[in-house]
Write a protein that holds these residues in place. Structure first.
Motif, mmCIF file in Angstrom:
data_model
loop_
_atom_site.group_PDB
_atom_site.id
_atom_site.type_symbol
_atom_site.label_atom_id
_atom_site.label_comp_id
_atom_site.label_asym_id
_atom_site.label_seq_id
_atom_site.Cartn_x
_atom_site.Cartn_y
_atom_site.Cartn_z
ATOM 1 N N ILE A 240 -10.013 20.149 -22.916
ATOM 2 C CA ILE A 240 -11.429 20.080 -22.506
ATOM 3 C C ILE A 240 -12.193 19.092 -23.396
ATOM 4 O O ILE A 240 -12.965 18.255 -22.904
ATOM 5 C CB ILE A 240 -12.075 21.483 -22.577
ATOM 6 N N ALA B 21 -5.913 24.417 -24.212
ATOM 7 C CA ALA B 21 -6.996 24.308 -23.231
ATOM 8 C C ALA B 21 -8.244 23.710 -23.885
ATOM 9 O O ALA B 21 -8.888 22.817 -23.315
ATOM 10 C CB ALA B 21 -7.306 25.680 -22.647
ATOM 11 N N VAL C 77 -23.632 20.528 -12.879
ATOM 12 C CA VAL C 77 -22.906 21.565 -13.627
ATOM 13 C C VAL C 77 -21.843 22.207 -12.728
ATOM 14 O O VAL C 77 -20.690 22.379 -13.125
ATOM 15 C CB VAL C 77 -23.888 22.627 -14.177
ATOM 16 N N TYR D 7 -13.656 20.308 -15.438
ATOM 17 C CA TYR D 7 -13.247 20.700 -16.786
ATOM 18 C C TYR D 7 -12.246 21.860 -16.773
ATOM 19 O O TYR D 7 -11.391 21.946 -17.668
ATOM 20 C CB TYR D 7 -14.475 21.015 -17.652
ATOM 21 N N HIS E 85 -22.619 17.905 -18.757
ATOM 22 C CA HIS E 85 -21.297 17.901 -19.412
ATOM 23 C C HIS E 85 -21.300 18.858 -20.601
ATOM 24 O O HIS E 85 -20.367 19.642 -20.784
ATOM 25 C CB HIS E 85 -20.941 16.484 -19.872
ATOM 26 N N GLY F 56 -4.097 20.878 -19.811
ATOM 27 C CA GLY F 56 -3.704 21.048 -21.213
ATOM 28 C C GLY F 56 -2.653 22.120 -21.375
ATOM 29 O O GLY F 56 -1.656 21.930 -22.094
ATOM 30 N N VAL F 57 -2.828 23.245 -20.692
ATOM 31 C CA VAL F 57 -1.848 24.346 -20.774
ATOM 32 C C VAL F 57 -0.521 23.911 -20.147
ATOM 33 O O VAL F 57 0.555 24.196 -20.689
ATOM 34 C CB VAL F 57 -2.418 25.608 -20.087
ATOM 35 N N PHE G 114 -9.080 20.165 -16.354
ATOM 36 C CA PHE G 114 -8.658 19.605 -17.645
ATOM 37 C C PHE G 114 -7.962 20.683 -18.489
ATOM 38 O O PHE G 114 -6.904 20.437 -19.077
ATOM 39 C CB PHE G 114 -9.860 19.064 -18.424
ATOM 40 N N ALA G 115 -8.581 21.872 -18.550
ATOM 41 C CA ALA G 115 -8.020 22.965 -19.358
ATOM 42 C C ALA G 115 -6.639 23.366 -18.847
ATOM 43 O O ALA G 115 -5.699 23.543 -19.627
ATOM 44 C CB ALA G 115 -8.968 24.166 -19.328
ATOM 45 N N VAL G 116 -6.510 23.477 -17.519
ATOM 46 C CA VAL G 116 -5.212 23.853 -16.928
ATOM 47 C C VAL G 116 -4.178 22.766 -17.223
ATOM 48 O O VAL G 116 -3.015 23.066 -17.524
ATOM 49 C CB VAL G 116 -5.367 24.105 -15.406
ATOM 50 N N LEU H 65 -23.277 21.415 -21.250
ATOM 51 C CA LEU H 65 -23.391 22.816 -20.819
ATOM 52 C C LEU H 65 -22.049 23.355 -20.334
ATOM 53 O O LEU H 65 -21.624 24.455 -20.716
ATOM 54 C CB LEU H 65 -24.421 22.932 -19.691
ATOM 55 N N VAL H 66 -21.373 22.574 -19.499
ATOM 56 C CA VAL H 66 -20.094 23.029 -18.935
ATOM 57 C C VAL H 66 -19.051 23.182 -20.035
ATOM 58 O O VAL H 66 -18.354 24.205 -20.119
ATOM 59 C CB VAL H 66 -19.603 22.045 -17.845
ATOM 60 N N VAL H 67 -18.965 22.164 -20.901
ATOM 61 C CA VAL H 67 -17.961 22.218 -21.971
ATOM 62 C C VAL H 67 -18.250 23.388 -22.915
ATOM 63 O O VAL H 67 -17.344 24.157 -23.263
ATOM 64 C CB VAL H 67 -17.921 20.867 -22.735
ATOM 65 N N ILE I 281 -13.427 30.670 -23.106
ATOM 66 C CA ILE I 281 -12.031 30.713 -23.581
ATOM 67 C C ILE I 281 -11.933 31.547 -24.861
ATOM 68 O O ILE I 281 -11.015 32.357 -25.033
ATOM 69 C CB ILE I 281 -11.501 29.272 -23.802
ATOM 70 N N LEU J 103 -17.429 26.674 -21.164
ATOM 71 C CA LEU J 103 -15.981 26.907 -21.046
ATOM 72 C C LEU J 103 -15.348 27.250 -22.394
ATOM 73 O O LEU J 103 -14.480 28.128 -22.473
ATOM 74 C CB LEU J 103 -15.294 25.676 -20.444
ATOM 75 N N LEU K 271 -19.042 19.694 -12.213
ATOM 76 C CA LEU K 271 -18.239 19.419 -13.408
ATOM 77 C C LEU K 271 -17.440 20.633 -13.876
ATOM 78 O O LEU K 271 -16.434 20.481 -14.568
ATOM 79 C CB LEU K 271 -19.152 18.947 -14.550
ATOM 80 N N PHE K 272 -17.879 21.824 -13.488
ATOM 81 C CA PHE K 272 -17.155 23.029 -13.885
ATOM 82 C C PHE K 272 -15.693 22.956 -13.421
ATOM 83 O O PHE K 272 -14.767 23.177 -14.196
ATOM 84 C CB PHE K 272 -17.850 24.271 -13.301
#
Lengths: 96, 151
Positions: free
Chosen positions: A74, A70, B9, B16, A28, B23-24, B19-21, A30-32, A39, A35, B12-13
């Motif tokens: 996240i 975004a 990973v 997440y 989690h 949020g937008v 999740f970001a999309v 690493l991915v966060v 961004i 990202l 989960l990519f």
């Protein structure tokens, strides 16, 4: 059946679950982290391309609000979904 | 342990990013409501469409492929099948589609794909009319009148 004695197994099992939870938490994080960095890089790239301090999207909201939204989504996901997943893995309800 | 971490990973990519999309999309929707602008609604709609396509696309594709597993190009016309599916009675839907499939494959053997498709499509107006008749309650009115005349 495992060939280990029961006393040894009962000691190792919590460590095994903790290891799985650590792997889950690392994934989690690493991915966060990746990202968020990604961004931020896109934001810097757009900023460098346009060279305008406050670029408005459709003349209404600043462009960086999109990236902030975004980021917020996240981080919220990390704090809710991430924590729940790690706890599930630690409690043994999930095999991963 | 490394392979487990890598697989988690990769899994989960996508989560997440979704999740970001989201949020937008949420920001666009809130902005469109607060500033009465249609542009943000369009952006939110397009993003939602893209997100749902990515999330539900593979499942839909697997279902469709399974349904037409024998031969995708030789199966009954998909649009006609969808119309008949949605307009036919729930009670007899499976048997109707089964009978029509059987008819289609027989026609395919005898007359070829084009004629079989035309014959399959020719069933559609009947189903649509029957659906409209049921939906508008004509059957009920007819039976009410007939009862009145009989009485």
């Amino acid at each position: 059946m495992s060939d280990q004695p029961p006393s040894e197994r009962s000691v190792l099992r919590p460590f095994g679950r903790a290891k799985n939870a650590l792997v889950e938490w690392s994934a989690h994080t690493l991915v966060v982290g990746g990202l968020l960095v990604g961004i931020r890089l896109i934001e810097y790239l757009l900023h460098a391309l346009w060279t305008v301090d406050e670029r408005l999207l459709f003349g209404t909201i600043p462009l960086h609000w999109l990236f902030d939204a975004a980021d917020l989504a996240i981080l919220s996901g990390f704090l809710t979904y991430g924590v729940v997943k790690v706890l599930q893995v630690y409690s043994g309800r999930q095999s991963e | 342990m490394t392979s487990l971490l890598l697989s988690r990973v990769l899994h989960l990519f996508g989560v997440y990013v979704a999740f970001a999309v989201c949020g937008v999309i949420l920001l666009c929707m809130v902005t469109s409501v607060l500033s009465f602008s249609l542009e943000f609604l369009v952006v939110a709609g397009l993003l939602s469409l893209a997100l749902f396509s990515v999330l539900l696309g593979p499942t839909t594709w697997r279902f469709w492929k399974q349904r037409h597993s024998k031969s995708i190009t030789q199966g009954p016309p998909v649009l006609a099948e969808a119309i008949i599916y949605s307009t036919s009675s729930v009670k007899f839907r499976e048997s109707i589609l089964g009978d029509l499939d059987e008819m289609y494959y027989e026609d395919l053997k005898k007359f070829g794909r084009r004629s079989a498709a035309i014959r399959y499509w020719s069933q559609v107006p009947g189903f649509v009319l029957w659906f409209l008749k049921r939906a508008s309650g004509i059957t009920f009115i007819e039976s009410a009148f007939s009862r009145k005349f009989v009485d």
